[in-house]
Scaffold this motif. Sequence first.
Motif, mmCIF file in Angstrom:
data_model
loop_
_atom_site.group_PDB
_atom_site.id
_atom_site.type_symbol
_atom_site.label_atom_id
_atom_site.label_comp_id
_atom_site.label_asym_id
_atom_site.label_seq_id
_atom_site.Cartn_x
_atom_site.Cartn_y
_atom_site.Cartn_z
ATOM 1 N N GLU A 1 3.821 19.755 7.196
ATOM 2 C CA GLU A 1 4.106 18.624 6.302
ATOM 3 C C GLU A 1 5.127 19.016 5.235
ATOM 4 N N ASP A 2 6.200 19.704 5.702
ATOM 5 C CA ASP A 2 7.332 20.093 4.839
ATOM 6 C C ASP A 2 6.969 21.131 3.772
ATOM 7 N N CYS A 3 5.845 21.818 3.933
ATOM 8 C CA CYS A 3 5.436 22.892 3.030
ATOM 9 C C CYS A 3 5.215 24.171 3.841
ATOM 10 N N PRO A 4 5.291 25.343 3.208
ATOM 11 C CA PRO A 4 5.019 26.590 3.940
ATOM 12 C C PRO A 4 3.630 26.574 4.550
ATOM 13 N N PHE A 5 3.533 26.907 5.822
ATOM 14 C CA PHE A 5 2.264 26.821 6.538
ATOM 15 C C PHE A 5 1.215 27.742 5.938
ATOM 16 N N LYS A 6 1.606 28.970 5.607
ATOM 17 C CA LYS A 6 0.621 29.975 5.169
ATOM 18 C C LYS A 6 -0.056 29.597 3.852
ATOM 19 N N THR A 7 0.629 28.803 3.013
ATOM 20 C CA THR A 7 0.035 28.420 1.730
ATOM 21 C C THR A 7 -0.597 27.031 1.768
ATOM 22 N N THR A 8 -0.343 26.265 2.819
ATOM 23 C CA THR A 8 -0.813 24.873 2.905
ATOM 24 C C THR A 8 -1.975 24.698 3.870
ATOM 25 N N ALA A 9 -1.942 25.420 4.974
ATOM 26 C CA ALA A 9 -2.885 25.185 6.066
ATOM 27 C C ALA A 9 -4.291 25.669 5.731
ATOM 28 N N SER A 10 -5.283 24.952 6.255
ATOM 29 C CA SER A 10 -6.675 25.377 6.159
ATOM 30 C C SER A 10 -6.929 26.500 7.154
ATOM 31 N N GLN A 11 -8.115 27.110 7.069
ATOM 32 C CA GLN A 11 -8.463 28.158 8.039
ATOM 33 C C GLN A 11 -8.488 27.598 9.455
ATOM 34 N N GLY A 12 -9.002 26.378 9.606
ATOM 35 C CA GLY A 12 -9.036 25.755 10.926
ATOM 36 C C GLY A 12 -7.648 25.524 11.474
ATOM 37 N N GLN A 13 -6.723 25.092 10.629
ATOM 38 C CA GLN A 13 -5.346 24.866 11.066
ATOM 39 C C GLN A 13 -4.664 26.181 11.424
#
Length: 360
Positions: free
Chosen positions: A267-279
Amino acid sequence: MFKLDDISLIQFRNYSHARFSFSRNVTGFCGKNGSGKTNLLDAIYYMCFTKSYFGKTDMQNAQQGKQGFRLDGQVTLKDKCHQIACVLRENGKKEFGVNNENYTRFAAHIGKFPCVMIAPDDVAIITQASEERRKFIDYTISQLDATYLQTLIDYNKLLQQRNSLLKQLADTGKIDENLMEVISAQLVAAGNFIYARRSQFLEEFIPVVLNLYYSIAGNEEKLTITYQSHLKSNDFKNILLKNKAKDIALQRTTQGIHRDDLELGLEDCPFKTTASQGQRKCLLFALKLAEFEVLLQHKGFPPLLLLDDIFEKLDETRMKNLLFKVCIENKGQVFITDTHCSRLKEALEQLQVAHEIIAL
């Protein structure tokens, strides 16, 4: 069809002497922590890659108090049986061979019997520095292309040599300019080849990852994966010339394909700082299953798939999606570990897939 028929372990990790035979496409290893589930998976991986998946040195793989180990396995590939053997001698010398013929270069074995491992610590591919993602890309391409693997080995040796010359210049103020020129030219040639091969591979690979992620996650989150390389916008030879003063100051080669990365976004943000553990888990499985699918496409047969403690941190829906992918759609051989025999048995029975469970 590629299938592991049996494997024996002597003085490998916690196994004094054990032999396992496999008659089904899906095999579960269950038992308490410390029972040897992951060690058994790693032994299978070792037979395919000539080394441990977890970065252990050869001597660290020997049973505690022992000075060596032996692994033997029989695999069937395209209706032909092959005997794989690895012996670590007490003097630290390792021998690895197929059908009683030992390799002079272990790298020659990579890709002959392809394998994909998914383990809990693999989330480092997503959360840690670029080295983890490069390693993942390199391991996958190396199973497809022996020339790539050898060029990568050559590049890393040349990089070390160039860095040593830079350190020598910083320490003594003197350098063999002719040698630096020769090494840099060879580094450029190897780097250009690696960059071209990575670009070609990722053009095919990234769409597969995205499709798998949406399938496992069960939604349409905007995931982006972009290949980043210094060579995208500049010639490698010019890069080295431009950064020569900086390289001398820092005593290392600051730019090149050894700094390549996969940029992950959600969603246009860095994955490592945005995503949940499940994601994060969903993306990890998507990356690994994409590796599986690309190997299948290029090899013409499915690689072995090794799944270590995959039940952790995935909800029931995502777990069912994953198991359907690996156990129903996948026609290859799958090995799964779990600490709960009943959970593993129930999950496989719900899929109505032929399986066997080995309690350790």
